[in-house]
Design a protein around this motif. Sequence first.
Motif, PDB file in Angstrom:
ATOM      1  N   ILE A  31       0.848  -1.203   0.000  1.00  0.00           N
ATOM      2  CA  ILE A  31       0.000   0.000   0.000  1.00  0.00           C
ATOM      3  C   ILE A  31       0.879   1.248   0.000  1.00  0.00           C
ATOM      4  O   ILE A  31       0.607   2.216  -0.721  1.00  0.00           O
ATOM      5  CB  ILE A  31      -0.993  -0.020   1.174  1.00  0.00           C
ATOM      6  N   LEU A  45       2.020   1.791  -3.504  1.00  0.00           N
ATOM      7  CA  LEU A  45       0.978   2.383  -4.348  1.00  0.00           C
ATOM      8  C   LEU A  45       0.837   3.881  -4.074  1.00  0.00           C
ATOM      9  O   LEU A  45       0.656   4.670  -5.008  1.00  0.00           O
ATOM     10  CB  LEU A  45      -0.355   1.663  -4.118  1.00  0.00           C
ATOM     11  N   GLN A  84      -6.304   3.474  -1.435  1.00  0.00           N
ATOM     12  CA  GLN A  84      -5.637   2.369  -2.127  1.00  0.00           C
ATOM     13  C   GLN A  84      -6.316   1.034  -1.812  1.00  0.00           C
ATOM     14  O   GLN A  84      -6.464   0.183  -2.692  1.00  0.00           O
ATOM     15  CB  GLN A  84      -4.144   2.317  -1.767  1.00  0.00           C
ATOM     16  N   THR A 102      -7.994  -1.544  -4.505  1.00  0.00           N
ATOM     17  CA  THR A 102      -7.457  -2.903  -4.531  1.00  0.00           C
ATOM     18  C   THR A 102      -8.539  -3.924  -4.205  1.00  0.00           C
ATOM     19  O   THR A 102      -8.604  -4.990  -4.814  1.00  0.00           O
ATOM     20  CB  THR A 102      -6.264  -3.015  -3.564  1.00  0.00           C
ATOM     21  N   ASP A 159       1.760  -1.041 -10.597  1.00  0.00           N
ATOM     22  CA  ASP A 159       0.643  -0.876  -9.670  1.00  0.00           C
ATOM     23  C   ASP A 159      -0.224  -2.122  -9.590  1.00  0.00           C
ATOM     24  O   ASP A 159      -0.610  -2.554  -8.501  1.00  0.00           O
ATOM     25  CB  ASP A 159      -0.193   0.359 -10.024  1.00  0.00           C
ATOM     26  N   GLN A 174      -1.040  -4.458  -6.293  1.00  0.00           N
ATOM     27  CA  GLN A 174      -2.416  -4.777  -5.906  1.00  0.00           C
ATOM     28  C   GLN A 174      -2.611  -6.289  -5.788  1.00  0.00           C
ATOM     29  O   GLN A 174      -3.253  -6.763  -4.840  1.00  0.00           O
ATOM     30  CB  GLN A 174      -3.413  -4.188  -6.904  1.00  0.00           C
TER      31      GLN A 174
END
Length: 180
Positions: free
Chosen positions: A76, A79, A104, A108, A159, A163
């Motif tokens: 996280i 991200l 985030q 996700t 990204d 995730q």
Amino acid sequence: MADTSNQYNDQIEKCRELFIKKMHDYGSAWRILRLPSLTDQIFIKAQRIRGLQQNAERKIEEDETSEFIGIVNYSIMALIQLDKGVVEQPDLSLEEATQLYDEQVAKTKQLMMDKNHDYGEAWRDMRVSSLTDLILQKLLRVKQIENNSGKTLVSEGIDANYQDMINYAVFALIHLEERR
């Protein structure tokens, strides 16, 4: 799938609580970390989990749970760094960092719900060790993308890999809790 959503929320809440406590203790010092540093931190956690899964003897009495929580939280953070960029000095208050964390997580989780619908909750039949291996594979992919200066020809970006790592780690946490 409602059960998955609730279980996911429960595990994320544990991760979030630790994130908030560490923000209280350390502030947003993590904001200075470049993506490869965060990737390496996640890699260390995943390697430790794999070692715990493979080694009969343990020198430190911990299970995989804390390491999977670390994977969630570092992913996280990564991200957030992707969105906001790296800074030279900590720049987020607890409230700002928590809001970014929650944003985030929401993105996700939606990805997880969409994939879970399409894959029919296949993760429920997976072993924790397989989830660990998938996280390690994603990490190796991220390292390669980082080595390519973030450029891919046909693959998803960094990204999406972070995730996926979050979601695999949450699935592992759910499995571990169900074992207890």
